[in-house]
Design a protein around this motif. Structure first.
Motif, PDB file in Angstrom:
ATOM      1  N   THR A 148       0.331  -0.687   0.096  1.00 47.76           N
ATOM      2  CA  THR A 148       0.161   0.175  -0.179  1.00 47.76           C
ATOM      3  C   THR A 148       0.826   1.888  -0.046  1.00 47.76           C
ATOM      4  O   THR A 148       0.102   2.055   0.004  1.00 47.76           O
ATOM      5  N   ARG A 149       2.222   1.016  -0.362  1.00 50.04           N
ATOM      6  CA  ARG A 149       3.000   1.936  -0.433  1.00 50.04           C
ATOM      7  C   ARG A 149       3.893   2.581  -1.219  1.00 50.04           C
ATOM      8  O   ARG A 149       4.659   2.626  -1.011  1.00 50.04           O
ATOM      9  N   THR A 150       2.520   2.326  -1.917  1.00 49.46           N
ATOM     10  CA  THR A 150       4.066   2.738  -3.912  1.00 49.46           C
ATOM     11  C   THR A 150       4.300   3.832  -3.854  1.00 49.46           C
ATOM     12  O   THR A 150       3.867   4.959  -2.964  1.00 49.46           O
TER      13      THR A 150
ATOM     14  N   ALA B 161       3.246   6.054  -5.988  1.00 50.28           N
ATOM     15  CA  ALA B 161       2.236   6.474  -6.341  1.00 50.28           C
ATOM     16  C   ALA B 161       0.877   7.469  -5.123  1.00 50.28           C
ATOM     17  O   ALA B 161       0.848   8.353  -5.277  1.00 50.28           O
ATOM     18  N   ARG B 162       0.886   6.433  -4.257  1.00 46.99           N
ATOM     19  CA  ARG B 162       0.257   6.546  -3.083  1.00 46.99           C
ATOM     20  C   ARG B 162       0.834   7.144  -2.511  1.00 46.99           C
ATOM     21  O   ARG B 162       0.773   8.278  -1.984  1.00 46.99           O
TER      22      ARG B 162
ATOM     23  N   GLY C 245       0.514  10.691  -4.044  1.00 47.35           N
ATOM     24  CA  GLY C 245      -0.990  11.345  -3.654  1.00 47.35           C
ATOM     25  C   GLY C 245      -0.589  12.006  -2.189  1.00 47.35           C
ATOM     26  O   GLY C 245      -1.388  12.783  -1.959  1.00 47.35           O
ATOM     27  N   LEU C 246       0.002  11.293  -1.334  1.00 48.21           N
ATOM     28  CA  LEU C 246      -0.052  12.198  -0.015  1.00 48.21           C
ATOM     29  C   LEU C 246       0.480  13.231   0.109  1.00 48.21           C
ATOM     30  O   LEU C 246      -0.098  14.198   0.556  1.00 48.21           O
TER      31      LEU C 246
END
Length: 65
Positions: free
Chosen positions: A21-23, A25-26, A29-30
């Motif tokens: 979940t820590r890609t 891209a993510r 986004g954060l």
């Protein structure tokens, strides 16, 4: 008293989410969400110290290489 202290650290690790979940891209986004939030708070009159603290906190939660 906690019978097995390792259960606390295991639970803490699990609550942070998996590496899947820590890609990049993510995480990007954060950071974008934090930056836009800081921008909005700045326009709303938040103090520079408050905004700096938010930025420092956001950077602190990012994974280290």
């Amino acid at each position: 008293m906690v019978e097995d202290p390792s259960r606390i650290t295991d639970a803490g690790r699990a609550s942070r989410g998996s590496d899947a979940t820590r890609t990049p891209a993510r995480l990007a986004g954060l950071l974008l969400a934090v930056l836009r939030g800081i921008e909005a708070l700045g326009k709303g009159g938040s103090s520079p110290d408050s905004l700096r603290a938010i930025a420092e906190t956001a950077l602190a939660v990012l994974p280290r290489p």
